[in-house]
Design a protein around this motif. Structure first.
Motif, PDB file in Angstrom:
ATOM      1  N   VAL A  68       0.897  -1.157   0.000  1.00 50.26           N
ATOM      2  CA  VAL A  68       0.000   0.000   0.000  1.00 50.26           C
ATOM      3  C   VAL A  68       0.931   1.201   0.000  1.00 50.26           C
ATOM      4  CG1 VAL A  68      -1.723   1.329   1.269  1.00 50.26           C
ATOM      5  CG2 VAL A  68      -1.708  -1.163   1.440  1.00 50.26           C
TER       6      VAL A  68
ATOM      7  N   VAL B 146     -11.012  -5.319   2.043  1.00 51.54           N
ATOM      8  CA  VAL B 146     -10.153  -4.529   1.146  1.00 51.54           C
ATOM      9  C   VAL B 146      -9.966  -5.295  -0.165  1.00 51.54           C
ATOM     10  CG1 VAL B 146      -7.881  -3.413   0.895  1.00 51.54           C
ATOM     11  CG2 VAL B 146      -8.884  -3.659   3.166  1.00 51.54           C
TER      12      VAL B 146
ATOM     13  N   TRP C 106     -11.783  -0.099  -0.161  1.00 56.17           N
ATOM     14  CA  TRP C 106     -12.107  -0.817   1.065  1.00 56.17           C
ATOM     15  C   TRP C 106     -13.560  -0.561   1.443  1.00 56.17           C
ATOM     16  CZ3 TRP C 106      -8.662   3.190   0.762  1.00 56.17           C
ATOM     17  CH2 TRP C 106      -8.959   4.354   1.464  1.00 56.17           C
TER      18      TRP C 106
ATOM     19  N   GLU D 229      -2.400   4.055  -3.575  1.00 56.98           N
ATOM     20  CA  GLU D 229      -2.671   2.859  -4.383  1.00 56.98           C
ATOM     21  C   GLU D 229      -1.625   1.800  -4.060  1.00 56.98           C
ATOM     22  OE1 GLU D 229      -2.266   3.878  -8.555  1.00 56.98           O
ATOM     23  OE2 GLU D 229      -0.417   4.952  -8.203  1.00 56.98           O
ATOM     24  N   SER D 230      -1.617   0.702  -4.809  1.00 58.35           N
ATOM     25  CA  SER D 230      -0.549  -0.293  -4.632  1.00 58.35           C
ATOM     26  C   SER D 230       0.498  -0.047  -5.722  1.00 58.35           C
ATOM     27  CB  SER D 230      -1.124  -1.712  -4.702  1.00 58.35           C
ATOM     28  OG  SER D 230      -1.285  -2.107  -6.043  1.00 58.35           O
TER      29      SER D 230
ATOM     30  N   ILE E 252      -6.835   0.979  -5.047  1.00 62.53           N
ATOM     31  CA  ILE E 252      -7.267   0.296  -3.815  1.00 62.53           C
ATOM     32  C   ILE E 252      -8.665   0.757  -3.400  1.00 62.53           C
ATOM     33  CG2 ILE E 252      -6.082   1.970  -2.272  1.00 62.53           C
ATOM     34  CD1 ILE E 252      -5.375  -0.569  -0.520  1.00 62.53           C
TER      35      ILE E 252
ATOM     36  N   CYS F  51      -1.975  -1.212  -8.844  1.00 59.51           N
ATOM     37  CA  CYS F  51      -3.440  -1.337  -8.745  1.00 59.51           C
ATOM     38  C   CYS F  51      -4.000  -0.164  -7.951  1.00 59.51           C
ATOM     39  CB  CYS F  51      -3.831  -2.602  -7.971  1.00 59.51           C
ATOM     40  SG  CYS F  51      -3.564  -4.132  -8.844  1.00 59.51           S
TER      41      CYS F  51
ATOM     42  N   VAL G  57      -7.826  -8.510  -0.606  1.00 58.83           N
ATOM     43  CA  VAL G  57      -6.658  -8.327   0.261  1.00 58.83           C
ATOM     44  C   VAL G  57      -6.992  -8.953   1.616  1.00 58.83           C
ATOM     45  CG1 VAL G  57      -5.241  -6.607   1.480  1.00 58.83           C
ATOM     46  CG2 VAL G  57      -5.903  -6.239  -0.913  1.00 58.83           C
TER      47      VAL G  57
ATOM     48  N   THR H 110     -12.674   4.710  -1.837  1.00 58.06           N
ATOM     49  CA  THR H 110     -11.448   4.650  -2.651  1.00 58.06           C
ATOM     50  C   THR H 110     -10.832   6.051  -2.713  1.00 58.06           C
ATOM     51  OG1 THR H 110     -10.470   3.746  -4.690  1.00 58.06           O
ATOM     52  CG2 THR H 110     -12.462   5.041  -4.971  1.00 58.06           C
TER      53      THR H 110
ATOM     54  N   LEU I 263      -8.087  -4.796  -4.420  1.00 56.47           N
ATOM     55  CA  LEU I 263      -7.342  -4.000  -5.401  1.00 56.47           C
ATOM     56  C   LEU I 263      -7.981  -4.177  -6.776  1.00 56.47           C
ATOM     57  CD1 LEU I 263      -3.606  -4.908  -4.565  1.00 56.47           C
ATOM     58  CD2 LEU I 263      -4.995  -3.054  -3.605  1.00 56.47           C
TER      59      LEU I 263
END
Ligand code: PMP
Length: 282
Positions: A176, A244, A194, A186-187, A192, A190, A256, A202, A246
């Motif tokens: 993260v 969570v 939740w 973001e990742s 993210i 990707c 996640v 988001t 992605l």
């Protein structure tokens, strides 16, 4: 992956070549100065998925980075279809990249030609695990006043690569990333999302990529009248959530299960959205 074997035919400059014959000069500007932009597009049942959106984003990235490609959107679209056909792909992935040639070894690009390459190959899964373990990255995403974050440019992946390598070394699947103001971004590759009390959250795309899968998910939420909010969020709000996931072209929608020591057991919304997403592929 050995792309010389996996990827058979590539478009480069103005022709289709065998992958092993697709050569560029070692002094090409983009290799030294990261002056390239690219896309990643899934192919489902021989058809590039949301191709128009990806072509739009590619041309927007070119504009931001000052890359003047001598091709129109419809020509790049046709090349993508042709590469899929020539590689006999039913399901896979297309990688167009616009980059600068070997005419300058300084940051300026006055004499540089602008080239397009489009590759495609069979690529089934991005993550081996069906649920991901993430860790908080030490690298922060820059703001739009520091870096051209709205472009999907090679340069913006430097910190993603460093962060993801660190995470994998420590037994995690990905990261993260926070932005420079310490909001969740973001990742490594990707967007993210939740869920807290049945509402989906988001981050904005101020410091993260405006993902096409993110847009698809937001549309599903809107159509299904599921409550959602796009905003600036601190990491404690993510840690305090119930579920969570992605989103990204390569990884689609993926659950996640853990961020550092915090475990997330719920998958209900992820699975619902995955089903809705799968319907769009048909
Ligand atoms: N953020 C980053 C940094 C990415 O590399 C990607 C993958 N392109 C995404 C988000 C997701 O974007 P998309 O859904 O368009 O693939």
């Amino acid at each position: 992956m050995n792309f010389e074997e996996i990827c058979k035919i590539i478009f480069l400059k103005n022709k289709y070549l065998k992958s092993k014959d697709s050569k560029i000069h070692i002094l090409c500007h983009s290799l030294h100065f990261s002056s390239s932009v690219f896309e990643g597009i899934r192919v489902y049942n021989k058809k590039p998925f949301f191709l128009e959106d990806h072509i739009e984003r590619l041309f927007k990235s070119c504009d931001i980075m000052g890359l003047k490609l001598d091709l129109k959107k419809n020509q790049v679209t046709e090349i993508c279809y042709e590469v899929v056909k020539k590689n006999k792909l039913n399901n896979g992935y297309i990688r167009p990249i616009v980059f600068r040639g070997a005419q300058s070894m300084a940051p300026d690009t006055k004499d540089c030609e602008v080239l397009l390459s489009v590759a495609a190959w069979k690529w089934d899964i991005f993550y081996k695990n069906p649920s991901l373990k993430l860790t908080l990255a030490k690298w922060k995403k820059p703001g739009p006043d520091v870096s051209p974050v709205a472009a999907k440019s090679s340069g913006s992946y430097q910190i993603s690569t460093l962060a993801k390598n660190d995470a994998m070394k420590n037994g995690f699947d990905d990261v993260v990333m926070l932005d420079h103001k310490n909001y969740v971004a973001e990742s490594s590759s990707c967007n993210i999302f939740w869920i807290k009390d049945n509402k989906v959250y988001t981050p904005t795309t101020r410091c993260s990529l405006a993902g096409i899968t993110r847009k698809i998910v937001l549309n599903i939420l809107k159509n299904k009248k599921i409550k959602f909010k796009v905003g600036n969020y601190r990491i404690n709000e993510l840690f305090d959530s119930d579920e969570v996931f992605l989103t990204g072209t390569a990884s689609e929608i993926i659950n996640v299960s853990q961020i550092d020591k915090r475990v997330f057991k719920k998958k209900k919304m992820t699975n619902f959205l995955k089903n809705e997403f799968d319907l769009l592929k048909k």
